[in-house]
Every structure is written in structure tokens, then in C-alpha cells.
Motif scaffolding. Structure first.
Motif, mmCIF file in Angstrom:
data_model
loop_
_atom_site.group_PDB
_atom_site.id
_atom_site.type_symbol
_atom_site.label_atom_id
_atom_site.label_comp_id
_atom_site.label_asym_id
_atom_site.label_seq_id
_atom_site.Cartn_x
_atom_site.Cartn_y
_atom_site.Cartn_z
ATOM 1 N N SER A 174 -2.659 6.869 3.776
ATOM 2 C CA SER A 174 -1.230 6.549 3.778
ATOM 3 C C SER A 174 -0.897 5.648 2.594
ATOM 4 C CB SER A 174 -0.837 5.867 5.103
ATOM 5 O OG SER A 174 -1.084 6.717 6.193
ATOM 6 N N GLY A 175 -1.120 6.160 1.388
ATOM 7 C CA GLY A 175 -0.868 5.365 0.189
ATOM 8 C C GLY A 175 0.572 4.946 0.036
ATOM 9 N N THR A 176 1.486 5.837 0.369
ATOM 10 C CA THR A 176 2.906 5.504 0.258
ATOM 11 C C THR A 176 3.262 4.356 1.191
ATOM 12 O OG1 THR A 176 3.492 7.774 -0.316
ATOM 13 C CG2 THR A 176 5.254 6.366 0.513
ATOM 14 N N GLN A 177 2.720 4.404 2.404
ATOM 15 C CA GLN A 177 2.986 3.343 3.367
ATOM 16 C C GLN A 177 2.366 2.024 2.910
ATOM 17 O OE1 GLN A 177 5.009 3.527 5.944
ATOM 18 N NE2 GLN A 177 4.687 1.349 6.362
ATOM 19 N N ALA A 178 1.203 2.114 2.288
ATOM 20 C CA ALA A 178 0.566 0.897 1.775
ATOM 21 C C ALA A 178 1.435 0.249 0.706
ATOM 22 C CB ALA A 178 -0.811 1.229 1.209
ATOM 23 N N ASN A 179 2.017 1.056 -0.167
ATOM 24 C CA ASN A 179 2.904 0.518 -1.194
ATOM 25 C C ASN A 179 4.130 -0.144 -0.589
ATOM 26 O OD1 ASN A 179 1.535 1.125 -3.588
ATOM 27 N ND2 ASN A 179 2.228 3.245 -3.563
ATOM 28 N N LYS A 180 4.693 0.485 0.430
ATOM 29 C CA LYS A 180 5.853 -0.098 1.108
ATOM 30 C C LYS A 180 5.487 -1.428 1.764
ATOM 31 C CE LYS A 180 8.275 4.242 2.217
ATOM 32 N NZ LYS A 180 8.751 5.112 3.323
ATOM 33 N N THR A 181 4.329 -1.461 2.391
ATOM 34 C CA THR A 181 3.879 -2.686 3.056
ATOM 35 C C THR A 181 3.652 -3.795 2.046
ATOM 36 O OG1 THR A 181 2.805 -1.358 4.779
ATOM 37 C CG2 THR A 181 2.135 -3.667 4.588
ATOM 38 N N LEU A 182 3.020 -3.458 0.927
ATOM 39 C CA LEU A 182 2.794 -4.446 -0.132
ATOM 40 C C LEU A 182 4.116 -5.025 -0.618
ATOM 41 C CD1 LEU A 182 1.091 -5.925 -2.248
ATOM 42 C CD2 LEU A 182 1.176 -3.843 -3.652
ATOM 43 N N SER A 183 5.095 -4.165 -0.848
ATOM 44 C CA SER A 183 6.397 -4.619 -1.338
ATOM 45 C C SER A 183 7.064 -5.567 -0.347
ATOM 46 C CB SER A 183 7.297 -3.411 -1.590
ATOM 47 O OG SER A 183 8.578 -3.827 -2.021
ATOM 48 N N ILE A 184 7.016 -5.218 0.929
ATOM 49 C CA ILE A 184 7.638 -6.061 1.957
ATOM 50 C C ILE A 184 6.908 -7.394 2.092
ATOM 51 C CG2 ILE A 184 7.970 -6.300 4.458
ATOM 52 C CD1 ILE A 184 10.109 -4.649 3.166
ATOM 53 N N LEU A 185 5.585 -7.360 2.031
ATOM 54 C CA LEU A 185 4.817 -8.605 2.155
ATOM 55 C C LEU A 185 5.086 -9.541 0.984
ATOM 56 C CD1 LEU A 185 1.387 -7.362 3.545
ATOM 57 C CD2 LEU A 185 3.200 -8.560 4.765
ATOM 58 N N LYS A 186 5.249 -8.983 -0.220
ATOM 59 C CA LYS A 186 5.591 -9.829 -1.369
ATOM 60 C C LYS A 186 6.937 -10.523 -1.139
ATOM 61 C CE LYS A 186 3.076 -7.669 -5.209
ATOM 62 N NZ LYS A 186 3.179 -7.029 -6.529
ATOM 63 N N GLN A 187 7.895 -9.774 -0.619
ATOM 64 C CA GLN A 187 9.207 -10.351 -0.307
ATOM 65 C C GLN A 187 9.079 -11.446 0.738
ATOM 66 O OE1 GLN A 187 12.343 -7.436 0.525
ATOM 67 N NE2 GLN A 187 11.227 -5.926 -0.696
#
Length: 213
Positions: A174-187
Motif C-alpha cells: 500500500s505505497g499510496t497509503q504510506a505516502n498519505k500517512t507520511l504527509s498527515i504525520l508531518k502535518q
């Protein structure tokens, strides 16, 4: 305010006339005592300060609180003043150094868990600004809180987020989901920094698609 110049000692501070509100030390420039109002026990609280300027005569003026008479030994205070003056002469803003240290200590002593930050972030930011708050909340419930939710913010590292949150997501393709999670965690971590809940964002340098160590 009536000011006098005397050697600051236990003797000179023991019987300060009521009209005197400040005593400037005769030996250590900038070292002074401020006499407060008389309390119910007929005593005045006396604060000890070091006054200095950082950056020369036109620089910012600082009043560094050393403590209070009766709570600190004056010999130790005078030694501290001499040490502080040496650091100031070398260009250090000791007031700012102390402020930063106190802020770091406060964060260390009062560091909340990631779950607490996540709840505040979701309530105050995601629910207000996102069109899909439910999706983001599901992300936290499924992939974030179970593994790092109970960790103290001060203890969380880049590796923790990568190995405990992002890698498991990629392991299920789930690479796309990992990218989304990374973005949200940075925020979320930036949100926490803005609110003095942690010193810095631990994953600010993690790049999308490149989190494996």
C-alpha cells in the motif's frame, strides 16, 4: 522608586528602609536587588537580578533573575554573577540560554503521548480543514495509534515512525497509503511544534517513497 548603591549582603538586605526599592551592588556591575512590598509577616520579598546588555550599548537589555534573598546563599549568587558576566563578555545571551533550557525542561517533564497530540490534531485541525476527516481518523486508528500511540512525543524518532508505521503499510503493498500517512504525520508533528508540545518534527526529512533505512 528610590535606588541606593551598597554592597549587597545579608546585612544590607536584612534592614532595608521602606522607601528603598532597589539596591545596586558596589562591586559587581549590573548585580542588583529589588525590594518588593511588605507582606503580612512584615518582611519584603527581595529578588536578585543581573542586568546586562547583549550586543553592545545599543543592544537589547536583559534582567536575569538569580533568585530570592533567603532562598539562596549570597556567596553562591555572587559567584554565579561573576560566571554569567564572563559568558556575557564572550557574547552569550545567558537570559536566552536559560529560557531555552527551561522550555526544554518543561517539554521533557510534560511531554504527552502521541495519542494525545493526535486527538488534538484531529479535533482542531483535521475536522476543521479537511473534507475527508473520517478517512484520516481511520488512518490513525488502523496504522498509527496501535503501534506508536502510547509513546511519549519526546521519545519518538524518525526510525520509530518508519519502522513501526510506514514499513508495515508498504509491506501490505500500500505505497499510496504510506505516502498519505507520511504527509498527515508531518502535518501533525508540525502542529505539535507550533503548540510547544515537542522541540521539532522528527520526520521532517523523510521523503515520500524513500523511508526504508
Amino acid at each position: 522608586m528610590s535606588t541606593v548603591k551598597l554592597l549587597i549582603s545579608d546585612t544590607s538586605l536584612s534592614k532595608v528602609p521602606e522607601q528603598i526599592k532597589r539596591i545596586n551592588d558596589t562591586k559587581l556591575s549590573g548585580f542588583h536587588a529589588r525590594i518588593g512590598k511588605v507582606s503580612e509577616d512584615n518582611r519584603s520579598k527581595i529578588a536578585l537580578y543581573l542586568n546586562y546588555r547583549i550586543g553592545g550599548s545599543g543592544g537589547k537589555q536583559r534582567n536575569y533573575l538569580l533568585g530570592y534573598h533567603g532562598e539562596r546563599d549570597l556567596k553562591e549568587v555572587r559567584k554565579e554573577v561573576e560566571s554569567l558576566k564572563g559568558r556575557i563578555a564572550a557574547g552569550e545571551d545567558v537570559y536566552e540560554t536559560k529560557r531555552i533550557a527551561q522550555r526544554e525542561l518543561f517539554i521533557e517533564d510534560n511531554s504527552p503521548t502521541l495519542a494525545k497530540l493526535a486527538n488534538e490534531f484531529l479535533t482542531r485541525y483535521v475536522d476543521v480543514n479537511r473534507k475527508d476527516p473520517k478517512e484520516v481518523r481511520r488512518m490513525f486508528v488502523k496504522d498509527v495509534l496501535p503501534t506508536v500511540g502510547e509513546m511519549k512525543l519526546k521519545d519518538i524518532t524518525r526510525r520509530d515512525v518508519i519502522e513501526k508505521v510506514l514499513d508495515p503499510i508498504t509491506d501490505r503493498s500500500s505505497g499510496t497509503q504510506a505516502n498519505k500517512t507520511l504527509s498527515i504525520l508531518k502535518q501533525m508533528f508540525d502542529f505539535g511544534v507550533d503548540r510547544d508540545l515537542l522541540q521539532g518534527n522528527p520526520i521532517t526529512t523523510v521523503k515520500r517513497k524513500y523511508w526504508r533505512l
